[in-house]
Design an enzyme around this catalytic site. Structure first.
Site, PDB file in Angstrom:
ATOM      1  CB  CYS A  90      -0.421   0.053  -1.637  1.00 31.54           C
ATOM      2  SG  CYS A  90      -0.574   1.814  -2.018  1.00 31.54           S
ATOM      3  NE  ARG A 129       1.082   0.174   2.263  1.00 31.40           N
ATOM      4  CZ  ARG A 129       0.172  -0.681   2.699  1.00 31.40           C
ATOM      5  NH1 ARG A 129       0.565  -1.824   3.252  1.00 31.40           N
ATOM      6  NH2 ARG A 129      -1.106  -0.407   2.600  1.00 31.40           N
TER       7      ARG A 129
END
Length: 228
Positions: free
Chosen positions: A7, A13
């Site tokens: 990410c 994430r």
């Protein structure tokens, strides 16, 4: 198999995806067959997971404080057999710097997408991309002497060589203009393959992002189980 999640900062994430995937692999009996890591295209190495991500992992009985961010580099790209990004921008950033990773880099959503219509579009895009690469390869072969001469001029300090190299690059790009337009048209037919960045959001936003990631990871485990 070596799996890398990517990410932006490797604090939200991908920081959640890595341990969540590792747990699923162990549950599926694939823990010793798939090694999982994560990184960020703009990460500050050593940074901890964001508080929202840490809370998600802690609530699931994992060590939310144990994560340390890694910056994506050539070594990590070479290490990975499969690179799954959280968004299209991450995929583009990887491919632009590491063109040889093109065939192993996907967004997570794209990789597990099983909609026949979307898969047909992706197949078309792969064909167009292959055609463009072949055309560019032929262009470079046909202009090999020109390229060599320009590089020699540039190496010798010829000030005008840089401009001529830029013009040659423009001609190279123009050689695949039709394919570029076709790729844009095909991409417009696809759904968004981004997983929204929860950074700075409320805990409920992190929880929703984690839930989305977990659903995608379930599909990923099924696919890997079929392929391994």
């Amino acid at each position: 198999m070596k799996l890398l999640f990517v990410c932006t900062g490797n604090t939200c994430r991908s920081a959640m995806a890595e341990p969540l995937m590792r747990r699923r692999l162990e549950a599926a009996g694939l823990g010793d067959q798939v090694e999982v890591r994560s990184a960020g295209v703009a990460a500050m190495p050593g940074s901890p997971a964001s508080q929202g991500a840490a809370n998600v992992l802690n609530a699931k009985g994992m060590d939310g404080a144990g994560h340390m961010a890694s910056l994506l580099d050539r070594e990590l790209v070479s290490w990975a057999d499969l690179i799954l990004t959280m968004g299209e921008s991450h995929k583009r950033a990887i491919v632009e710097k590491h063109f040889n990773a093109l065939d192993k880099t996907f967004t997570l959503k794209e990789f597990v997408d099983d909609d026949p219509a979307n898969m047909a579009i992706l197949d078309q895009m792969a064909e167009v991309q292959e055609a463009a690469q072949m055309k560019q390869g032929h262009f470079l072969q046909d202009h090999a002497d020109e390229v060599e001469a320009l590089q020699a001029r540039y190496g010798a300090g010829d000030a005008s060589a840089a401009d001529d190299l830029e013009k040659l690059q423009a001609r190279l790009e123009a050689s695949v203009e039709a394919e570029s337009k076709q790729m844009v048209e095909l991409m417009g037919k696809l759904p968004s393959y981004d997983i929204a960045d929860p950074y700075g959001g409320a805990q409920s936003v992190y929880d929703a992002t984690a839930e989305e990631i977990e659903g995608l990871l379930e599909k990923l485990v099924v696919r890997l189980k079929e392929e391994l």
